[in-house]
Design an enzyme around this catalytic site. Structure first.
Site, PDB file in Angstrom:
ATOM      1  N   HIS A 138       0.821  -1.226   0.000  1.00  0.00           N
ATOM      2  CA  HIS A 138       0.000   0.000   0.000  1.00  0.00           C
ATOM      3  C   HIS A 138       0.852   1.273   0.000  1.00  0.00           C
ATOM      4  O   HIS A 138       0.297   2.375  -0.078  1.00  0.00           O
ATOM      5  CB  HIS A 138      -0.928   0.028   1.212  1.00  0.00           C
ATOM      6  CG  HIS A 138      -1.954  -1.051   1.217  1.00  0.00           C
ATOM      7  ND1 HIS A 138      -2.778  -1.308   0.155  1.00  0.00           N
ATOM      8  CD2 HIS A 138      -2.294  -1.957   2.181  1.00  0.00           C
ATOM      9  CE1 HIS A 138      -3.578  -2.331   0.441  1.00  0.00           C
ATOM     10  NE2 HIS A 138      -3.297  -2.742   1.660  1.00  0.00           N
ATOM     11  N   ASP A 177      -2.635 -10.860  -1.738  1.00  0.00           N
ATOM     12  CA  ASP A 177      -3.172 -10.264  -0.511  1.00  0.00           C
ATOM     13  C   ASP A 177      -4.645  -9.927  -0.723  1.00  0.00           C
ATOM     14  O   ASP A 177      -5.080  -9.634  -1.849  1.00  0.00           O
ATOM     15  CB  ASP A 177      -2.379  -8.998  -0.186  1.00  0.00           C
ATOM     16  CG  ASP A 177      -2.718  -8.388   1.153  1.00  0.00           C
ATOM     17  OD1 ASP A 177      -1.970  -8.611   2.114  1.00  0.00           O
ATOM     18  OD2 ASP A 177      -3.742  -7.669   1.238  1.00  0.00           O
ATOM     19  N   ASP A 208      -4.205 -12.598   4.403  1.00  0.00           N
ATOM     20  CA  ASP A 208      -5.356 -12.039   5.107  1.00  0.00           C
ATOM     21  C   ASP A 208      -6.687 -12.279   4.400  1.00  0.00           C
ATOM     22  O   ASP A 208      -7.705 -11.723   4.793  1.00  0.00           O
ATOM     23  CB  ASP A 208      -5.155 -10.545   5.366  1.00  0.00           C
ATOM     24  CG  ASP A 208      -4.605  -9.794   4.173  1.00  0.00           C
ATOM     25  OD1 ASP A 208      -4.385 -10.419   3.114  1.00  0.00           O
ATOM     26  OD2 ASP A 208      -4.374  -8.576   4.288  1.00  0.00           O
TER      27      ASP A 208
END
Length: 225
Positions: free
Chosen positions: A41, A78, A159
């Site tokens: 990110h 992810d 995740d």
């Protein structure tokens, strides 16, 4: 952040670069960087989503700048869209980005278009592992075989596991084992590829993160399809 965050972020990006060095020197074919903080990110000019330096992007640029590679691929599984990776590397002809993530979840990839060198694979809430496996075999593998990367960097976030509470996908350990096995097989199928550097991204339930990492790494280390 805390007083140790910046030092940790530099070590995380440095580990990714060290993995590229080891692979490009021929010391290893595969590496898994178990780092924190994650990176995907982080944009070129600001941090975001627990990320301060974009480990995968830094590693890709290191491979291109230091070793003169012409084709580097980044595969990101992810649960969150790799907005920082696309911000830094979007539009480059020497990088291919494959990005799978939960739809309509932070950082909201649905509100902008993918750069021309990126393939987005969004999954709706409640998606189970079979969809991820199908995307790998029907979209990502053919594209990687066509692109023939000289280096593959994997942004390995765990995740999307069903035990995580930050998202609503339903992956389990066998799905991550499948991904590890496929990435290992891809390396054998692309003679031009020097190796694969996997870098840990998200994963916040400590139990499912540990189990998922172990499942991925055990298969990633194998050569069986």
């Amino acid at each position: 952040m805390n007083p140790f965050t910046w030092e940790a972020a530099q070590h995380a990006a440095g580990a990714a670069c060290a993995a590229v060095d080891d692979i490009c020197r021929g010391d290893f074919k595969k590496a898994f960087c178990e780092v924190r903080p994650p990176g995907h990110h982080a944009h070129r000019d600001h941090s975001g989503g627990f990320c301060f330096l974009n480990n995968a992007a830094v590693a890709a640029l290191h491979a291109i700048g230091q070793y003169g590679l012409k084709r580097v691929a980044i595969a990101d599984f992810d649960v969150h869209h790799a907005d920082g990776t696309c911000n830094i590397l979007g539009g480059r002809e020497d990088v291919l980005i494959l990005d799978g993530f939960q739809q309509a979840l932070f950082p909201y990839a649905h509100i902008h278009h993918a750069p021309p060198n990126a393939i987005y694979s969004p999954f709706p809430e409640g998606t189970e592992g079979i969809a991820l496996r199908r995307t790998m075999d029907e979209v990502w593998v053919p594209k990687l075989l066509e692109y023939k990367p000289e280096l593959l960097i994997v942004s390995a976030g765990f995740d999307a596991h069903r035990e995580e509470d930050q998202a609503q996908l339903l992956m389990v350990e066998r799905d991550y084992a499948f991904l590890g096995r496929r990435f290992s097989w891809i390396l054998e199928e692309i003679p031009e590829c020097r190796g694969i550097a996997a870098v840990l991204e998200g994963g916040y339930n400590i139990s499912s993160l540990a189990r998922s990492c172990a499942a991925f790494i055990m298969q990633f280390a194998s050569t069986e399809k």
